[in-house]
Design a protein around this motif. Structure first.
Motif, PDB file in Angstrom:
ATOM      1  N   UNK A  59       0.808  -1.221   0.000  1.00  0.00           N
ATOM      2  CA  UNK A  59       0.000   0.000   0.000  1.00  0.00           C
ATOM      3  C   UNK A  59       0.845   1.277   0.000  1.00  0.00           C
ATOM      4  N   UNK A  60       1.673   1.482  -1.023  1.00  0.00           N
ATOM      5  CA  UNK A  60       2.535   2.669  -1.029  1.00  0.00           C
ATOM      6  C   UNK A  60       1.725   3.955  -1.115  1.00  0.00           C
ATOM      7  N   UNK A  61       2.249   4.991  -0.452  1.00  0.00           N
ATOM      8  CA  UNK A  61       1.589   6.289  -0.500  1.00  0.00           C
ATOM      9  C   UNK A  61       2.269   7.242  -1.477  1.00  0.00           C
ATOM     10  N   UNK A  62       3.281   6.785  -2.170  1.00  0.00           N
ATOM     11  CA  UNK A  62       3.965   7.613  -3.156  1.00  0.00           C
ATOM     12  C   UNK A  62       5.305   7.008  -3.519  1.00  0.00           C
ATOM     13  N   UNK A  63       6.061   7.784  -4.297  1.00  0.00           N
ATOM     14  CA  UNK A  63       7.384   7.368  -4.745  1.00  0.00           C
ATOM     15  C   UNK A  63       8.384   8.428  -4.318  1.00  0.00           C
ATOM     16  N   UNK A  66      15.674   8.116  -3.462  1.00  0.00           N
ATOM     17  CA  UNK A  66      16.407   7.912  -2.213  1.00  0.00           C
ATOM     18  C   UNK A  66      17.848   7.505  -2.491  1.00  0.00           C
ATOM     19  N   UNK A  67      18.617   7.490  -1.436  1.00  0.00           N
ATOM     20  CA  UNK A  67      19.949   6.900  -1.475  1.00  0.00           C
ATOM     21  C   UNK A  67      19.924   5.649  -0.619  1.00  0.00           C
ATOM     22  N   UNK A  68      20.899   4.786  -0.810  1.00  0.00           N
ATOM     23  CA  UNK A  68      20.938   3.609   0.033  1.00  0.00           C
ATOM     24  C   UNK A  68      21.164   4.058   1.465  1.00  0.00           C
ATOM     25  N   UNK A  69      20.439   3.424   2.360  1.00  0.00           N
ATOM     26  CA  UNK A  69      20.535   3.790   3.768  1.00  0.00           C
ATOM     27  C   UNK A  69      21.621   3.008   4.452  1.00  0.00           C
ATOM     28  N   UNK A  70      21.239   2.133   5.297  1.00  0.00           N
ATOM     29  CA  UNK A  70      22.218   1.361   6.045  1.00  0.00           C
ATOM     30  C   UNK A  70      21.983  -0.113   5.858  1.00  0.00           C
ATOM     31  N   UNK A  71      22.508  -0.829   6.788  1.00  0.00           N
ATOM     32  CA  UNK A  71      22.359  -2.274   6.767  1.00  0.00           C
ATOM     33  C   UNK A  71      21.031  -2.618   7.429  1.00  0.00           C
ATOM     34  N   UNK A 104      14.875  10.324   2.953  1.00  0.00           N
ATOM     35  CA  UNK A 104      15.907  10.503   1.939  1.00  0.00           C
ATOM     36  C   UNK A 104      16.688   9.220   1.672  1.00  0.00           C
ATOM     37  N   UNK A 105      16.459   8.172   2.464  1.00  0.00           N
ATOM     38  CA  UNK A 105      17.136   6.903   2.241  1.00  0.00           C
ATOM     39  C   UNK A 105      16.103   5.858   1.839  1.00  0.00           C
ATOM     40  N   UNK A 106      16.589   4.714   1.424  1.00  0.00           N
ATOM     41  CA  UNK A 106      15.664   3.659   1.025  1.00  0.00           C
ATOM     42  C   UNK A 106      14.858   3.123   2.204  1.00  0.00           C
ATOM     43  N   UNK A 107      15.141   3.604   3.405  1.00  0.00           N
ATOM     44  CA  UNK A 107      14.308   3.279   4.565  1.00  0.00           C
ATOM     45  C   UNK A 107      12.936   3.927   4.450  1.00  0.00           C
ATOM     46  N   UNK A 108      12.746   4.820   3.465  1.00  0.00           N
ATOM     47  CA  UNK A 108      11.418   5.393   3.201  1.00  0.00           C
ATOM     48  C   UNK A 108      10.411   4.283   2.957  1.00  0.00           C
ATOM     49  N   UNK A 109      10.899   3.130   2.551  1.00  0.00           N
ATOM     50  CA  UNK A 109      10.061   1.941   2.378  1.00  0.00           C
ATOM     51  C   UNK A 109       9.294   1.634   3.662  1.00  0.00           C
ATOM     52  N   UNK A 111       8.200   3.695   5.695  1.00  0.00           N
ATOM     53  CA  UNK A 111       7.144   4.695   5.871  1.00  0.00           C
ATOM     54  C   UNK A 111       6.172   4.631   4.694  1.00  0.00           C
ATOM     55  N   UNK A 112       6.130   3.469   4.009  1.00  0.00           N
ATOM     56  CA  UNK A 112       5.180   3.152   2.936  1.00  0.00           C
ATOM     57  C   UNK A 112       5.410   3.920   1.642  1.00  0.00           C
ATOM     58  N   UNK A 113       6.669   4.286   1.354  1.00  0.00           N
ATOM     59  CA  UNK A 113       6.984   4.905   0.071  1.00  0.00           C
ATOM     60  C   UNK A 113       7.757   3.922  -0.799  1.00  0.00           C
ATOM     61  N   UNK A 114       7.465   3.937  -2.099  1.00  0.00           N
ATOM     62  CA  UNK A 114       8.310   3.229  -3.044  1.00  0.00           C
ATOM     63  C   UNK A 114       9.624   3.996  -3.095  1.00  0.00           C
ATOM     64  N   UNK A 115      10.720   3.283  -2.963  1.00  0.00           N
ATOM     65  CA  UNK A 115      12.040   3.884  -2.927  1.00  0.00           C
ATOM     66  C   UNK A 115      12.767   3.597  -4.236  1.00  0.00           C
ATOM     67  N   UNK A 116      13.256   4.654  -4.902  1.00  0.00           N
ATOM     68  CA  UNK A 116      14.051   4.500  -6.119  1.00  0.00           C
ATOM     69  C   UNK A 116      15.433   5.085  -5.839  1.00  0.00           C
TER      70      UNK A 116
END
Length: 138
Positions: A59-63, A66-71, A104-109, A111-116
């Motif tokens: 159920x993404x709320x947007x796109x 991002x940058x790669x976050x952490x491990x 701003x990182x791929x951890x946005x996933x 928070x229900x965002x598609x991360x590119x």
């Protein structure tokens, strides 16, 4: 974790996208592929870069770009017979207390965002390299 196949494609100058989701959200991720492709097309991402990692949540709320976050995963090694060990993955994600950093990182996933995330083959930490290369002059 993005697929090593996209890095192989990049070695041959072939544009590539690694798509990631968890098994429970596979059908939802599949349903989002047209939206992701439309985003790539509308924003001309292929003209800017040729190697991307895309993470798709339920159920993404947007796109978000991002940058790669952490491990996010680590292994425990569970003892087996004959002094053997079996790796067992575990989630080690710890959300940031800074919401802007999280988005701003791929951890946005999470928070229900598609991360590119645009990726690169270069694995050198350029900040450290630039700091340390002065040692070559000694």
């Amino acid at each position: 974790m993005c697929s090593s196949a996209i890095f192989e494609a990049a070695c041959f100058n072939v544009p590539a996208i690694a798509l990631s989701t968890v098994p429970e959200t596979f059908d939802e991720a599949l349903a989002q592929l047209d939206n992701v492709w439309d985003y790539f097309t509308e924003h001309k991402l292929w003209e800017k870069h040729s190697l991307y990692n895309v993470n798709i949540p339920l159920n993404p709320k947007g796109i978000r770009i991002t940058q790669q976050g952490g491990r996010y995963y680590a292994d425990d090694f569970v003892p087996q017979d004959n002094n053997m060990y079996m790796p067992h993955g575990k989630d080690v994600f710890e959300p940031s207390t800074n919401p802007a950093l999280l988005l701003d990182t791929d951890a946005a996933l999470h928070d229900a965002y598609i991360s590119i995330s645009p990726l690169t083959l270069c694995r050198t930490d350029m900040n450290v390299f630039n700091e340390l290369k002065k040692l070559n002059d000694i």
